[in-house]
Design a protein around this motif. Structure first.
Motif, PDB file in Angstrom:
ATOM      1  N   UNK A  26      -2.156  -1.563  -8.635  1.00 15.94           N
ATOM      2  CA  UNK A  26      -2.562  -1.059  -9.937  1.00 15.94           C
ATOM      3  C   UNK A  26      -1.908   0.272 -10.297  1.00 15.94           C
ATOM      4  N   UNK A  27      -1.997   1.286  -9.413  1.00 16.43           N
ATOM      5  CA  UNK A  27      -1.499   2.615  -9.745  1.00 16.43           C
ATOM      6  C   UNK A  27      -0.553   3.088  -8.655  1.00 16.43           C
ATOM      7  N   UNK A  28       0.744   3.034  -8.942  1.00 19.01           N
ATOM      8  CA  UNK A  28       1.739   3.347  -7.917  1.00 19.01           C
ATOM      9  C   UNK A  28       2.588   4.562  -8.286  1.00 19.01           C
ATOM     10  N   UNK A  29       2.295   5.202  -9.393  1.00 18.69           N
ATOM     11  CA  UNK A  29       3.195   6.228  -9.911  1.00 18.69           C
ATOM     12  C   UNK A  29       3.255   7.472  -9.034  1.00 18.69           C
ATOM     13  N   UNK A  30       2.249   7.700  -8.174  1.00 18.99           N
ATOM     14  CA  UNK A  30       2.284   8.860  -7.283  1.00 18.99           C
ATOM     15  C   UNK A  30       2.841   8.519  -5.897  1.00 18.99           C
ATOM     16  N   UNK A  31       3.164   7.253  -5.677  1.00 25.10           N
ATOM     17  CA  UNK A  31       3.657   6.850  -4.361  1.00 25.10           C
ATOM     18  C   UNK A  31       5.073   7.375  -4.139  1.00 25.10           C
ATOM     19  N   UNK A  32       5.370   7.712  -2.883  1.00 20.02           N
ATOM     20  CA  UNK A  32       6.726   8.114  -2.515  1.00 20.02           C
ATOM     21  C   UNK A  32       7.694   6.949  -2.708  1.00 20.02           C
ATOM     22  N   UNK A  33       7.301   5.776  -2.293  1.00 16.26           N
ATOM     23  CA  UNK A  33       8.097   4.563  -2.488  1.00 16.26           C
ATOM     24  C   UNK A  33       7.224   3.532  -3.184  1.00 16.26           C
ATOM     25  N   UNK A  34       7.616   3.130  -4.374  1.00 17.19           N
ATOM     26  CA  UNK A  34       6.882   2.102  -5.115  1.00 17.19           C
ATOM     27  C   UNK A  34       7.800   1.002  -5.609  1.00 17.19           C
ATOM     28  N   UNK A  67       0.866  -1.173   0.000  1.00 13.84           N
ATOM     29  CA  UNK A  67       0.000   0.000   0.000  1.00 13.84           C
ATOM     30  C   UNK A  67       0.903   1.224   0.000  1.00 13.84           C
ATOM     31  N   UNK A  68       0.329   2.406  -0.165  1.00 13.50           N
ATOM     32  CA  UNK A  68       1.131   3.601  -0.445  1.00 13.50           C
ATOM     33  C   UNK A  68       2.200   3.879   0.600  1.00 13.50           C
ATOM     34  N   UNK A  72       7.116   0.345 -13.531  1.00 14.85           N
ATOM     35  CA  UNK A  72       7.616   1.573 -12.913  1.00 14.85           C
ATOM     36  C   UNK A  72       9.093   1.782 -13.246  1.00 14.85           C
ATOM     37  N   UNK A  73       9.770   0.756 -13.700  1.00 13.72           N
ATOM     38  CA  UNK A  73      11.094   0.907 -14.270  1.00 13.72           C
ATOM     39  C   UNK A  73      12.212   1.094 -13.269  1.00 13.72           C
ATOM     40  N   UNK A  74      13.422   1.294 -13.816  1.00 10.43           N
ATOM     41  CA  UNK A  74      14.619   1.501 -13.002  1.00 10.43           C
ATOM     42  C   UNK A  74      15.210   2.860 -13.333  1.00 10.43           C
TER      43      UNK A  74
END
Length: 453
Positions: A218-226, A143-144, A279-281
């Protein structure tokens, strides 16, 4: 042609500046090692999480009744030790000399595991186990704000300890794959961490020893740590890695330094970012990366991910297919039905500096790569029987550096040196310079005895 990317490939007049990196080609092959880190490319000397030597130190044998036993499952005892230490605000756990079996153990914030040089860590394989991850650097539920932080496993006094799954072979008639899927560590939702001093004894297993993945959401692009963030992987080695795997594989990661890594077989630093939610490296650094009798020391393979900068300095390879293997992205089978999927890339400011590669005839060979070889090299490709559970195809090194990216992305190579190559000595081999069609690779392989069933 990408000759403009070769930055002083043969810097003969400045060879004295290169000598401090030149490998000795001894079996240890650590002539590149130096402390502290001295980087031409400006690689940051990431420390990873700091271990507080004054913090609470507790032995897992004295306090949690773990015993040296090569067969006993001690996962629950180790997990309790970690949980208790985290509940007390963190501290240091000592694994003393002995043999300890465990699996599916989760690290917690503030906990640092120190392993004695004579300790052997083995994965516990249950009756219904299909794969094993020994140690998770992540929370159980993504989770976020669920990430863990400031944790590590390293050798006591910086000395290497052993992680041993070299004897995993299937029983006759069982349902397991011929090579057991085992990982030492999986890193996902973690910030400020370190994995150091692990000497992994592999047996051509299905996965890389240490893997880095993004959050399973599903959508983690706004998370501080993903994804794994701010980490150091230091002084780790693996023996007998499978050609399709190796020591470290990165699907997702940010700001991590991989320093003083060696692999016998497979790929040492595998930047193959194709799993999860792409989310890539980003901001990945490598320093002193060595491979022998494998596929490559460093592999770029972005699949459908658009990735950030990678800087790698001091790469050596001995009888590997190549030292650096740079592949184009492609739409993999998991993304074929995604209308938004694109050919993946790495940032154009990615660089590999100081590459030294020695030719040999004992590299691990995949059938899909035979189109790269000059036809008179086919005679040296052989099937080598390792044991009842695993055999591999071995053959000659094909080039110091392979760049088959076309026009999709650029990785610059500087100070390239090689020895003994009958073709492509001191050169980058580009896809457009190969006279054979990659679509003919299976037809070519069918004519080579090593690939015939």
């Amino acid at each position: 042609m990408k000759s403009h990317l070769i930055l002083a490939t043969l810097l003969m007049m400045g060879m004295s500046a290169c000598n401090r990196y030149s490998p000795s080609w001894e079996e240890d092959a650590d002539g590149t090692k130096q402390e502290p880190l001295q980087s031409v490319l400006g690689i940051p000397d990431i420390i990873g999480t700091e271990i507080d030597n004054a913090a609470l130190l507790r032995s897992v044998t004295d306090s949690y009744c773990m015993v040296s036993d090569e067969n006993k499952d001690q996962s629950a005892l180790l997990q309790k030790a970690i949980d208790d230490m985290a509940g007390q605000g963190g501290g240091n756990l000592l694994i003393p000399a002995g043999t300890y079996c465990f699996a599916e153990v989760y690290m917690k914030s503030g906990v640092h595991i120190l392993v004695h040089k004579d300790a052997v860590l083995k994965p516990y394989w249950g009756e219904k186990t299909k794969n094993v991850i020994m140690l998770y650097f992540t929370s159980k539920n993504d989770s976020e704000n669920s990430f863990i932080h400031d944790c590590s496993i390293s050798g006591l006094n910086g000395e290497q300890y052993t992680v041993d799954y070299s004897h995993f072979t299937p029983d006759p008639g069982d349902d397991f794959p011929p090579t057991m899927p085992v990982r030492f560590a999986l890193c996902r939702m973690v910030k400020n961490f370190k994995i150091a001093d692990a000497h992994i004894l592999d047996h051509y297993t299905k996965y890389c020893g240490i893997i880095f993945v993004g959050a399973d959401a599903e959508d983690v692009h706004s998370w501080h740590i993903s994804r794994p963030t701010n980490g150091l992987i230091n002084n780790c080695t693996i023996e007998n890695a499978s050609q399709g795997y190796g020591l470290c594989q990165l699907h997702a990661a940010r700001n991590i330094l991989f320093r003083d890594l060696k692999a016998k077989g497979g790929v040492t630093l595998r930047l193959e970012s194709h799993a999860g939610n792409n989310v890539g490296v980003y901001d990945i650094y490598g320093y002193n990366i060595h491979n022998e009798y494998g596929r490559a020391a460093v592999l770029f393979s972005p699949h459908t991910s658009h990735n950030g900068k990678v800087l790698v300095e001091n790469v050596t390879a001995l009888s590997s297919a190549s030292a650096v293997d740079i592949r184009s992205g492609f739409i993999d089978k998991d993304s074929q039905n995604n209308p938004y999927a694109e050919i993946g890339t790495y940032s154009s400011d990615s660089k590999v500096h100081n590459v030294a590669c020695k030719y040999g005839k004992e590299a691990q060979i995949e059938a899909k790569d035979v189109w790269i070889y000059e036809p008179d090299m086919y005679q040296y490709i052989l099937r080598i029987q390792k044991d009842e559970a695993y055999s591999q195809v071995e053959g000659p090194s094909f080039a110091p550096v392979l760049d088959s990216t076309g026009d999709y992305y650029d990785v610059s190579i500087s100070e390239l040196k090689s020895e003994g190559f009958p073709y492509h000595e001191n050169k980058i081999l580009y896809k457009e310079d190969i006279k054979r069609n990659p679509k003919d690779t299976w037809k070519i392989a069918e004519g080579i005895p090593a690939f015939q069933k």
